[in-house]
Design a protein around this motif. Sequence first.
Motif, PDB file in Angstrom:
ATOM      1  N   PHE A   1      -6.786  -5.847   0.001  1.00 36.00           N
ATOM      2  CA  PHE A   1      -5.451  -6.417  -0.207  1.00 36.00           C
ATOM      3  C   PHE A   1      -4.626  -5.530  -1.142  1.00 36.00           C
ATOM      4  CE2 PHE A   1      -8.349  -9.817   0.858  1.00 36.00           C
ATOM      5  CZ  PHE A   1      -7.645 -10.562   1.782  1.00 36.00           C
ATOM      6  N   ARG A   2      -5.273  -4.998  -2.154  1.00 37.23           N
ATOM      7  CA  ARG A   2      -4.552  -4.135  -3.094  1.00 37.23           C
ATOM      8  C   ARG A   2      -4.114  -2.845  -2.433  1.00 37.23           C
ATOM      9  NH1 ARG A   2      -8.937  -4.874  -8.018  1.00 37.23           N
ATOM     10  NH2 ARG A   2      -8.549  -7.104  -8.374  1.00 37.23           N
ATOM     11  N   GLY A   3      -4.946  -2.308  -1.547  1.00 37.81           N
ATOM     12  CA  GLY A   3      -4.593  -1.070  -0.865  1.00 37.81           C
ATOM     13  C   GLY A   3      -3.368  -1.236   0.024  1.00 37.81           C
ATOM     14  N   VAL A   4      -3.341  -2.301   0.819  1.00 38.00           N
ATOM     15  CA  VAL A   4      -2.191  -2.542   1.700  1.00 38.00           C
ATOM     16  C   VAL A   4      -0.937  -2.828   0.870  1.00 38.00           C
ATOM     17  CG1 VAL A   4      -1.280  -4.010   3.533  1.00 38.00           C
ATOM     18  CG2 VAL A   4      -3.701  -3.402   3.518  1.00 38.00           C
ATOM     19  N   SER A   5      -1.090  -3.581  -0.213  1.00 41.86           N
ATOM     20  CA  SER A   5       0.051  -3.879  -1.076  1.00 41.86           C
ATOM     21  C   SER A   5       0.595  -2.615  -1.727  1.00 41.86           C
ATOM     22  CB  SER A   5      -0.362  -4.880  -2.162  1.00 41.86           C
ATOM     23  OG  SER A   5      -0.793  -6.088  -1.586  1.00 41.86           O
ATOM     24  N   LEU A   6      -0.286  -1.697  -2.091  1.00 43.56           N
ATOM     25  CA  LEU A   6       0.150  -0.452  -2.715  1.00 43.56           C
ATOM     26  C   LEU A   6       1.006   0.374  -1.765  1.00 43.56           C
ATOM     27  CD1 LEU A   6       0.058   1.505  -5.098  1.00 43.56           C
ATOM     28  CD2 LEU A   6      -2.074   2.438  -4.156  1.00 43.56           C
ATOM     29  N   ILE A   7       0.605   0.435  -0.500  1.00 41.70           N
ATOM     30  CA  ILE A   7       1.401   1.172   0.491  1.00 41.70           C
ATOM     31  C   ILE A   7       2.782   0.552   0.633  1.00 41.70           C
ATOM     32  CG2 ILE A   7       1.540   1.889   2.906  1.00 41.70           C
ATOM     33  CD1 ILE A   7      -1.492   1.871   3.003  1.00 41.70           C
ATOM     34  N   SER A   8       2.842  -0.768   0.630  1.00 43.06           N
ATOM     35  CA  SER A   8       4.133  -1.450   0.744  1.00 43.06           C
ATOM     36  C   SER A   8       5.023  -1.161  -0.464  1.00 43.06           C
ATOM     37  CB  SER A   8       3.900  -2.960   0.887  1.00 43.06           C
ATOM     38  OG  SER A   8       5.123  -3.638   1.028  1.00 43.06           O
ATOM     39  N   MET A   9       4.429  -1.112  -1.654  1.00 45.94           N
ATOM     40  CA  MET A   9       5.212  -0.820  -2.853  1.00 45.94           C
ATOM     41  C   MET A   9       5.744   0.606  -2.824  1.00 45.94           C
ATOM     42  SD  MET A   9       5.370  -3.595  -4.518  1.00 45.94           S
ATOM     43  CE  MET A   9       6.138  -2.911  -5.987  1.00 45.94           C
ATOM     44  N   VAL A  10       4.925   1.545  -2.351  1.00 43.53           N
ATOM     45  CA  VAL A  10       5.382   2.933  -2.217  1.00 43.53           C
ATOM     46  C   VAL A  10       6.533   3.022  -1.219  1.00 43.53           C
ATOM     47  CG1 VAL A  10       4.715   5.248  -1.440  1.00 43.53           C
ATOM     48  CG2 VAL A  10       3.155   3.916  -2.876  1.00 43.53           C
ATOM     49  N   ALA A  11       6.398   2.311  -0.099  1.00 42.65           N
ATOM     50  CA  ALA A  11       7.468   2.299   0.898  1.00 42.65           C
ATOM     51  C   ALA A  11       8.748   1.728   0.321  1.00 42.65           C
ATOM     52  CB  ALA A  11       7.025   1.488   2.115  1.00 42.65           C
TER      53      ALA A  11
END
Length: 304
Positions: free
Chosen positions: A110-120
């Motif tokens: 969950f943290r990995g997918v959330s991190l990509i969204s924050m970068v985007a």
Amino acid sequence: MIDYRHGISILEIIVYSPTLFLALWMAFHHGFKKSSGWYFFVVFSLARIIGAACYLATINAPSNINLYITWAVCTSLGISPLILACIGLLSRANDSIMRKTAKPLSPMLFRGVSLISMVALIVSIVGSTENSDITHGLVNTKTQVALVLFLVTWVGACILFLLIAARSRSIEDGEHRLLLAVGISLPLILVRLVYSFIYTFGHKSEFSMLSGNVTIQLVMSILEEIIIVLVCLGIGLTLQVRPNPEYSHQPSVSDRQGDSIEMENDTYQGHQSRREKTQRPKRRGGPLYLLVMFIVDTINDRRK
């Protein structure tokens, strides 16, 4: 003069003003936890209200580029909070699995997918603020990269949804509604992404959020976002406050048996030690001799 596009901004203010307060109440009610996802709806509603207000302000200041840039930035904030909110709801379902079976998915997913969204999200904001040519719809390389990252995040959210759905029997009663909310939201987010992709990469003027067909924007963007917010918050109102999973898991039978055996061993060792102490021979001698022998006996007891 108020036109069709301004009417959409008025609609957004009417819809998202109450949802902002509802999302705030949900966040306080369930707790400001990353696993809840409710405060992402706070961010989304606030961004939509600010963006709509800025666009309405262009009625009296049509040449003010800053109003259009602020509106574009607030518009770009839409996809990320919605995806993060879905991930938050899935994370809550994962916590429910932890409470019931202690066999959840790894939180790192969950943290990995959330991190990509924050970068985007960051890349999208930077791209929107760098471009001052509103005739091109505030599109540049950074906004294109951000959109691709949003698509990657959406795919990641779908994978998490399928993994959680495969464990649906392990979810507590009443928490299955989370899967319903996410299951409705993800296809609507995809439609919203398709709308942005068509203009950003296909350069179709009808899909421009600034000067394109307003009906297309309403059907493929605005209504999707409204439905997602209403569905998720509506289902959220039916959920109960749940405790943190790390405190609610009860020890298994084997754990209790192991603890019992360990306590019995400790008790036995304690009795044995006391028995050894009581079986020591009585020593006779002067105070110095007795003190030395007491120290020797204490050292021997600790070695045992």
